[in-house]
Design a protein around this motif. Structure first.
Motif, PDB file in Angstrom:
ATOM      1  N   LYS A  40       0.755  -1.030   0.005  1.00  0.00           N
ATOM      2  CA  LYS A  40       0.171   0.042   0.026  1.00  0.00           C
ATOM      3  C   LYS A  40       0.718   1.150   0.007  1.00  0.00           C
ATOM      4  N   ASP A  41       2.115   1.201  -0.166  1.00  0.00           N
ATOM      5  CA  ASP A  41       3.155   2.144   0.140  1.00  0.00           C
ATOM      6  C   ASP A  41       3.729   2.857  -1.299  1.00  0.00           C
ATOM      7  N   ALA A  42       3.116   2.187  -2.475  1.00  0.00           N
ATOM      8  CA  ALA A  42       3.784   2.589  -3.706  1.00  0.00           C
ATOM      9  C   ALA A  42       3.404   4.403  -3.902  1.00  0.00           C
ATOM     10  N   TYR A  43       4.310   4.976  -4.406  1.00  0.00           N
ATOM     11  CA  TYR A  43       4.164   6.462  -4.419  1.00  0.00           C
ATOM     12  C   TYR A  43       3.562   6.533  -5.870  1.00  0.00           C
ATOM     13  N   GLU A  44       2.571   7.146  -5.994  1.00  0.00           N
ATOM     14  CA  GLU A  44       1.830   7.557  -7.377  1.00  0.00           C
ATOM     15  C   GLU A  44       1.889   8.900  -7.788  1.00  0.00           C
ATOM     16  N   VAL A  45       2.209   9.488  -9.001  1.00  0.00           N
ATOM     17  CA  VAL A  45       2.104  10.652  -9.305  1.00  0.00           C
ATOM     18  C   VAL A  45       1.178  10.524 -10.597  1.00  0.00           C
ATOM     19  N   ASP A  46       0.109  11.084 -10.525  1.00  0.00           N
ATOM     20  CA  ASP A  46      -0.781  11.349 -11.677  1.00  0.00           C
ATOM     21  C   ASP A  46      -0.536  12.705 -12.291  1.00  0.00           C
ATOM     22  N   MET A  47      -0.118  12.622 -13.452  1.00  0.00           N
ATOM     23  CA  MET A  47       0.394  13.599 -14.321  1.00  0.00           C
ATOM     24  C   MET A  47      -0.830  14.624 -14.535  1.00  0.00           C
ATOM     25  N   ASP A  48      -1.914  14.091 -14.645  1.00  0.00           N
ATOM     26  CA  ASP A  48      -3.114  15.070 -15.000  1.00  0.00           C
ATOM     27  C   ASP A  48      -3.358  15.802 -13.782  1.00  0.00           C
ATOM     28  N   ASN A  49      -2.959  15.615 -12.674  1.00  0.00           N
ATOM     29  CA  ASN A  49      -3.093  16.352 -11.365  1.00  0.00           C
ATOM     30  C   ASN A  49      -1.800  17.305 -11.056  1.00  0.00           C
ATOM     31  N   GLU A  50      -0.886  17.363 -11.881  1.00  0.00           N
ATOM     32  CA  GLU A  50       0.422  18.101 -11.782  1.00  0.00           C
ATOM     33  C   GLU A  50       0.187  19.236 -12.479  1.00  0.00           C
ATOM     34  N   ALA A  51       0.591  20.451 -12.068  1.00  0.00           N
ATOM     35  CA  ALA A  51       0.630  21.553 -12.943  1.00  0.00           C
ATOM     36  C   ALA A  51       1.704  21.368 -14.025  1.00  0.00           C
ATOM     37  N   ASP A  52       2.747  20.869 -13.551  1.00  0.00           N
ATOM     38  CA  ASP A  52       4.021  20.367 -14.644  1.00  0.00           C
ATOM     39  C   ASP A  52       3.642  18.813 -15.345  1.00  0.00           C
ATOM     40  N   GLY A  53       2.443  18.398 -15.334  1.00  0.00           N
ATOM     41  CA  GLY A  53       2.105  17.276 -15.859  1.00  0.00           C
ATOM     42  C   GLY A  53       2.929  16.807 -16.980  1.00  0.00           C
ATOM     43  N   ASP A  54       2.677  17.722 -18.111  1.00  0.00           N
ATOM     44  CA  ASP A  54       3.176  17.526 -19.540  1.00  0.00           C
ATOM     45  C   ASP A  54       4.666  17.323 -19.535  1.00  0.00           C
ATOM     46  N   ASP A  55       5.371  18.229 -18.743  1.00  0.00           N
ATOM     47  CA  ASP A  55       6.950  18.212 -18.479  1.00  0.00           C
ATOM     48  C   ASP A  55       7.198  16.841 -17.919  1.00  0.00           C
ATOM     49  N   ILE A  56       6.638  16.677 -17.042  1.00  0.00           N
ATOM     50  CA  ILE A  56       6.746  15.258 -16.257  1.00  0.00           C
ATOM     51  C   ILE A  56       6.725  13.956 -17.274  1.00  0.00           C
ATOM     52  N   HIS A  57       5.623  14.122 -18.127  1.00  0.00           N
ATOM     53  CA  HIS A  57       5.584  12.982 -19.073  1.00  0.00           C
ATOM     54  C   HIS A  57       6.683  12.863 -20.049  1.00  0.00           C
ATOM     55  N   GLN A  58       7.117  14.136 -20.442  1.00  0.00           N
ATOM     56  CA  GLN A  58       8.301  14.361 -21.369  1.00  0.00           C
ATOM     57  C   GLN A  58       9.545  13.958 -20.824  1.00  0.00           C
ATOM     58  N   ALA A  59       9.749  14.189 -19.383  1.00  0.00           N
ATOM     59  CA  ALA A  59      10.654  13.589 -18.813  1.00  0.00           C
ATOM     60  C   ALA A  59      10.787  12.269 -18.534  1.00  0.00           C
ATOM     61  N   ALA A  60       9.998  11.546 -18.194  1.00  0.00           N
ATOM     62  CA  ALA A  60       9.498  10.150 -17.967  1.00  0.00           C
ATOM     63  C   ALA A  60       9.907   9.456 -19.443  1.00  0.00           C
ATOM     64  N   THR A  61       9.580  10.183 -20.354  1.00  0.00           N
ATOM     65  CA  THR A  61       9.647   9.463 -21.726  1.00  0.00           C
ATOM     66  C   THR A  61      11.335   9.625 -22.112  1.00  0.00           C
ATOM     67  N   GLU A  62      11.972  10.676 -21.752  1.00  0.00           N
ATOM     68  CA  GLU A  62      13.259  10.887 -22.129  1.00  0.00           C
ATOM     69  C   GLU A  62      13.989   9.912 -21.195  1.00  0.00           C
ATOM     70  N   ILE A  63      13.834   9.754 -19.888  1.00  0.00           N
ATOM     71  CA  ILE A  63      14.502   8.861 -18.822  1.00  0.00           C
ATOM     72  C   ILE A  63      14.323   7.333 -19.388  1.00  0.00           C
ATOM     73  N   THR A  64      13.082   6.813 -19.913  1.00  0.00           N
ATOM     74  CA  THR A  64      12.817   5.474 -20.230  1.00  0.00           C
ATOM     75  C   THR A  64      13.072   5.068 -21.727  1.00  0.00           C
ATOM     76  N   GLY A  65      12.528   6.098 -22.503  1.00  0.00           N
ATOM     77  CA  GLY A  65      12.505   5.740 -23.928  1.00  0.00           C
ATOM     78  C   GLY A  65      11.185   5.145 -24.431  1.00  0.00           C
ATOM     79  N   GLN A  66      10.312   4.991 -23.343  1.00  0.00           N
ATOM     80  CA  GLN A  66       8.817   4.479 -23.411  1.00  0.00           C
ATOM     81  C   GLN A  66       7.901   5.794 -23.382  1.00  0.00           C
ATOM     82  N   LYS A  67       7.218   6.136 -24.291  1.00  0.00           N
ATOM     83  CA  LYS A  67       6.192   6.956 -24.573  1.00  0.00           C
ATOM     84  C   LYS A  67       4.948   6.819 -24.054  1.00  0.00           C
TER      85      LYS A  67
END
Length: 103
Positions: A40-67
């Motif tokens: 029950k201790d997983a940390y979740e980030v919902d990008m659509d609830n974050e002011a910088d959600g689009d930037d987080i998505h772009q960063a996660a894509t850059e880090i992982t290579g997964q879109k």
């Protein structure tokens, strides 16, 4: 490196289990449910609830290579998305992997 990139990198290092997704995404919900069966201790980030959600998505894509999301890290290691989480669960490996992340 953008602020969002730094933010994601820090979360990967700090959180034993990190899930980055969207509230409306069925694959994200599936990954969260599957991981929720072992912790029950997983940390979740919902990008659509974050002011910088689009930037987080772009960063996660850059880090992982997964879109596509969700993005799941355990012990700082990128696991993949919902299919990868489900495979770990089906193979009986998810619980041990998650348990070791919290040691």
């Amino acid at each position: 490196m953008s602020e969002a990139h730094k933010k994601v990198e820090n979360l990967i290092k700090e959180k034993p289990v990190l899930i980055v997704g969207m509230t409306w995404c069925p694959h994200c919900a599936e990954a969260e449910r599957t991981i929720g069966k072992v912790t029950k201790d997983a940390y979740e980030v919902d990008m659509d609830n974050e002011a910088d959600g689009d930037d987080i998505h772009q960063a996660a894509t850059e880090i992982t290579g997964q879109k596509t999301f969700p993005y799941v890290w355990i012990s700082g290691k990128f696991i993949g998305g919902a299919d990868a989480v489900q495979k770990l669960q089906n193979d009986g490996k998810l619980k041990d992997l998650v348990d070791s992340a919290f040691r």
